[in-house]
Design a protein around this motif. Sequence first.
Motif, PDB file in Angstrom:
ATOM      1  N   ARG A  50       0.819  -1.206   0.000  1.00 31.87           N
ATOM      2  CA  ARG A  50       0.000   0.000   0.000  1.00 31.87           C
ATOM      3  C   ARG A  50       0.857   1.261   0.000  1.00 31.87           C
ATOM      4  NH1 ARG A  50      -2.908  -1.362   4.955  1.00 31.87           N
ATOM      5  NH2 ARG A  50      -3.345   0.858   5.114  1.00 31.87           N
ATOM      6  N   MET A  51       1.952   1.244   0.753  1.00 34.32           N
ATOM      7  CA  MET A  51       2.868   2.380   0.769  1.00 34.32           C
ATOM      8  C   MET A  51       3.471   2.581  -0.625  1.00 34.32           C
ATOM      9  SD  MET A  51       4.801   1.649   4.410  1.00 34.32           S
ATOM     10  CE  MET A  51       6.011   2.972   4.245  1.00 34.32           C
ATOM     11  N   ARG A  52       3.915   1.474  -1.226  1.00 35.94           N
ATOM     12  CA  ARG A  52       4.520   1.538  -2.552  1.00 35.94           C
ATOM     13  C   ARG A  52       3.530   2.115  -3.570  1.00 35.94           C
ATOM     14  NH1 ARG A  52       8.925  -0.387  -4.239  1.00 35.94           N
ATOM     15  NH2 ARG A  52       9.191  -1.826  -2.495  1.00 35.94           N
ATOM     16  N   ASP A  53       2.298   1.636  -3.545  1.00 34.02           N
ATOM     17  CA  ASP A  53       1.287   2.128  -4.476  1.00 34.02           C
ATOM     18  C   ASP A  53       1.049   3.630  -4.303  1.00 34.02           C
ATOM     19  OD1 ASP A  53       0.998  -0.440  -5.485  1.00 34.02           O
ATOM     20  OD2 ASP A  53      -0.902  -0.835  -4.443  1.00 34.02           O
ATOM     21  N   ALA A  54       0.920   4.068  -3.050  1.00 33.20           N
ATOM     22  CA  ALA A  54       0.654   5.481  -2.776  1.00 33.20           C
ATOM     23  C   ALA A  54       1.817   6.366  -3.214  1.00 33.20           C
ATOM     24  CB  ALA A  54       0.379   5.674  -1.282  1.00 33.20           C
ATOM     25  N   LEU A  55       3.042   5.937  -2.922  1.00 31.11           N
ATOM     26  CA  LEU A  55       4.213   6.732  -3.296  1.00 31.11           C
ATOM     27  C   LEU A  55       4.434   6.737  -4.800  1.00 31.11           C
ATOM     28  CD1 LEU A  55       6.517   5.667  -0.344  1.00 31.11           C
ATOM     29  CD2 LEU A  55       5.528   7.946  -0.714  1.00 31.11           C
ATOM     30  N   GLN A  56       4.185   5.615  -5.452  1.00 31.77           N
ATOM     31  CA  GLN A  56       4.311   5.545  -6.917  1.00 31.77           C
ATOM     32  C   GLN A  56       3.334   6.525  -7.566  1.00 31.77           C
ATOM     33  OE1 GLN A  56       6.217   3.533  -9.029  1.00 31.77           O
ATOM     34  NE2 GLN A  56       6.996   1.949  -7.704  1.00 31.77           N
ATOM     35  N   GLN A  57       2.103   6.502  -7.095  1.00 33.59           N
ATOM     36  CA  GLN A  57       1.076   7.341  -7.683  1.00 33.59           C
ATOM     37  C   GLN A  57       1.372   8.829  -7.478  1.00 33.59           C
ATOM     38  OE1 GLN A  57      -2.875   6.465  -6.304  1.00 33.59           O
ATOM     39  NE2 GLN A  57      -3.815   7.966  -7.625  1.00 33.59           N
TER      40      GLN A  57
ATOM     41  N   HIS B 145       9.905  15.762   2.678  1.00 39.09           N
ATOM     42  CA  HIS B 145       9.326  14.867   3.680  1.00 39.09           C
ATOM     43  C   HIS B 145       7.821  15.065   3.756  1.00 39.09           C
ATOM     44  CE1 HIS B 145      13.036  13.425   6.064  1.00 39.09           C
ATOM     45  NE2 HIS B 145      13.384  13.752   4.835  1.00 39.09           N
ATOM     46  N   ARG B 146       7.394  16.317   3.692  1.00 37.78           N
ATOM     47  CA  ARG B 146       5.955  16.592   3.709  1.00 37.78           C
ATOM     48  C   ARG B 146       5.259  15.957   2.506  1.00 37.78           C
ATOM     49  NH1 ARG B 146       6.392  22.816   5.703  1.00 37.78           N
ATOM     50  NH2 ARG B 146       6.403  22.368   7.935  1.00 37.78           N
ATOM     51  N   ALA B 147       5.917  15.961   1.361  1.00 35.25           N
ATOM     52  CA  ALA B 147       5.339  15.338   0.164  1.00 35.25           C
ATOM     53  C   ALA B 147       5.172  13.830   0.363  1.00 35.25           C
ATOM     54  CB  ALA B 147       6.209  15.628  -1.061  1.00 35.25           C
ATOM     55  N   VAL B 148       6.148  13.206   1.007  1.00 36.16           N
ATOM     56  CA  VAL B 148       6.057  11.774   1.297  1.00 36.16           C
ATOM     57  C   VAL B 148       4.919  11.516   2.281  1.00 36.16           C
ATOM     58  CG1 VAL B 148       7.241   9.793   2.333  1.00 36.16           C
ATOM     59  CG2 VAL B 148       8.467  11.284   0.737  1.00 36.16           C
ATOM     60  N   TYR B 149       4.858  12.318   3.349  1.00 37.60           N
ATOM     61  CA  TYR B 149       3.781  12.165   4.335  1.00 37.60           C
ATOM     62  C   TYR B 149       2.411  12.352   3.673  1.00 37.60           C
ATOM     63  CZ  TYR B 149       7.399  12.693   7.962  1.00 37.60           C
ATOM     64  OH  TYR B 149       8.508  12.549   8.757  1.00 37.60           O
ATOM     65  N   ALA B 150       2.298  13.360   2.819  1.00 38.35           N
ATOM     66  CA  ALA B 150       1.027  13.618   2.134  1.00 38.35           C
ATOM     67  C   ALA B 150       0.640  12.438   1.247  1.00 38.35           C
ATOM     68  CB  ALA B 150       1.115  14.901   1.323  1.00 38.35           C
ATOM     69  N   ALA B 151       1.626  11.862   0.557  1.00 39.89           N
ATOM     70  CA  ALA B 151       1.352  10.716  -0.319  1.00 39.89           C
ATOM     71  C   ALA B 151       0.841   9.526   0.499  1.00 39.89           C
ATOM     72  CB  ALA B 151       2.609  10.329  -1.085  1.00 39.89           C
ATOM     73  N   LEU B 152       1.382   9.344   1.677  1.00 42.35           N
ATOM     74  CA  LEU B 152       0.980   8.210   2.520  1.00 42.35           C
ATOM     75  C   LEU B 152      -0.330   8.472   3.258  1.00 42.35           C
ATOM     76  CD1 LEU B 152       4.494   7.218   3.829  1.00 42.35           C
ATOM     77  CD2 LEU B 152       3.114   6.017   2.119  1.00 42.35           C
ATOM     78  N   GLY B 153      -0.704   9.728   3.354  1.00 43.69           N
ATOM     79  CA  GLY B 153      -2.002  10.110   3.905  1.00 43.69           C
ATOM     80  C   GLY B 153      -2.325   9.471   5.242  1.00 43.69           C
ATOM     81  N   ALA B 154      -3.498   8.862   5.321  1.00 45.44           N
ATOM     82  CA  ALA B 154      -4.003   8.286   6.567  1.00 45.44           C
ATOM     83  C   ALA B 154      -3.135   7.156   7.102  1.00 45.44           C
ATOM     84  CB  ALA B 154      -5.431   7.787   6.373  1.00 45.44           C
ATOM     85  N   MET B 155      -2.322   6.549   6.241  1.00 43.47           N
ATOM     86  CA  MET B 155      -1.443   5.477   6.716  1.00 43.47           C
ATOM     87  C   MET B 155      -0.508   5.968   7.820  1.00 43.47           C
ATOM     88  SD  MET B 155      -0.380   3.174   3.435  1.00 43.47           S
ATOM     89  CE  MET B 155       0.355   1.916   4.490  1.00 43.47           C
ATOM     90  N   MET B 156      -0.208   7.271   7.799  1.00 38.05           N
ATOM     91  CA  MET B 156       0.660   7.827   8.837  1.00 38.05           C
ATOM     92  C   MET B 156      -0.001   7.739  10.214  1.00 38.05           C
ATOM     93  SD  MET B 156       3.529   8.551   7.474  1.00 38.05           S
ATOM     94  CE  MET B 156       4.213   9.286   8.940  1.00 38.05           C
ATOM     95  N   ASP B 157      -1.319   7.700  10.260  1.00 40.00           N
ATOM     96  CA  ASP B 157      -2.049   7.608  11.524  1.00 40.00           C
ATOM     97  C   ASP B 157      -2.462   6.183  11.869  1.00 40.00           C
ATOM     98  OD1 ASP B 157      -2.002  10.404  11.943  1.00 40.00           O
ATOM     99  OD2 ASP B 157      -3.724  10.645  10.622  1.00 40.00           O
TER     100      ASP B 157
END
Length: 91
Positions: free
Chosen positions: A8-15, A62-74
Amino acid sequence: MNAERIVRMRDALQQALAPSVLEIEDDSHRHAGHAGARDGRGHFNVHVVSERFAGLGPLARHRAVYAALGAMMDTDIHALSIRALTPSEQG
């Protein structure tokens, strides 16, 4: 379970970032018993190389990575170590 998270992380970051390099390492086993690990969230290392980081400082990357991962960060990620580079910085 962390294998599914990595997918899921890979998919979100790829997109979001269209990286030329994307490596995700599950480091959760090194944090067993740690307070953040007790709730089931994982510890990960991410190395991402993307043109989309051009002109951005480290914090914005880093913010761009966090944004891409979205709710997964929580919900899935307790700790995330990020190495974010442009292709020219990758060398």
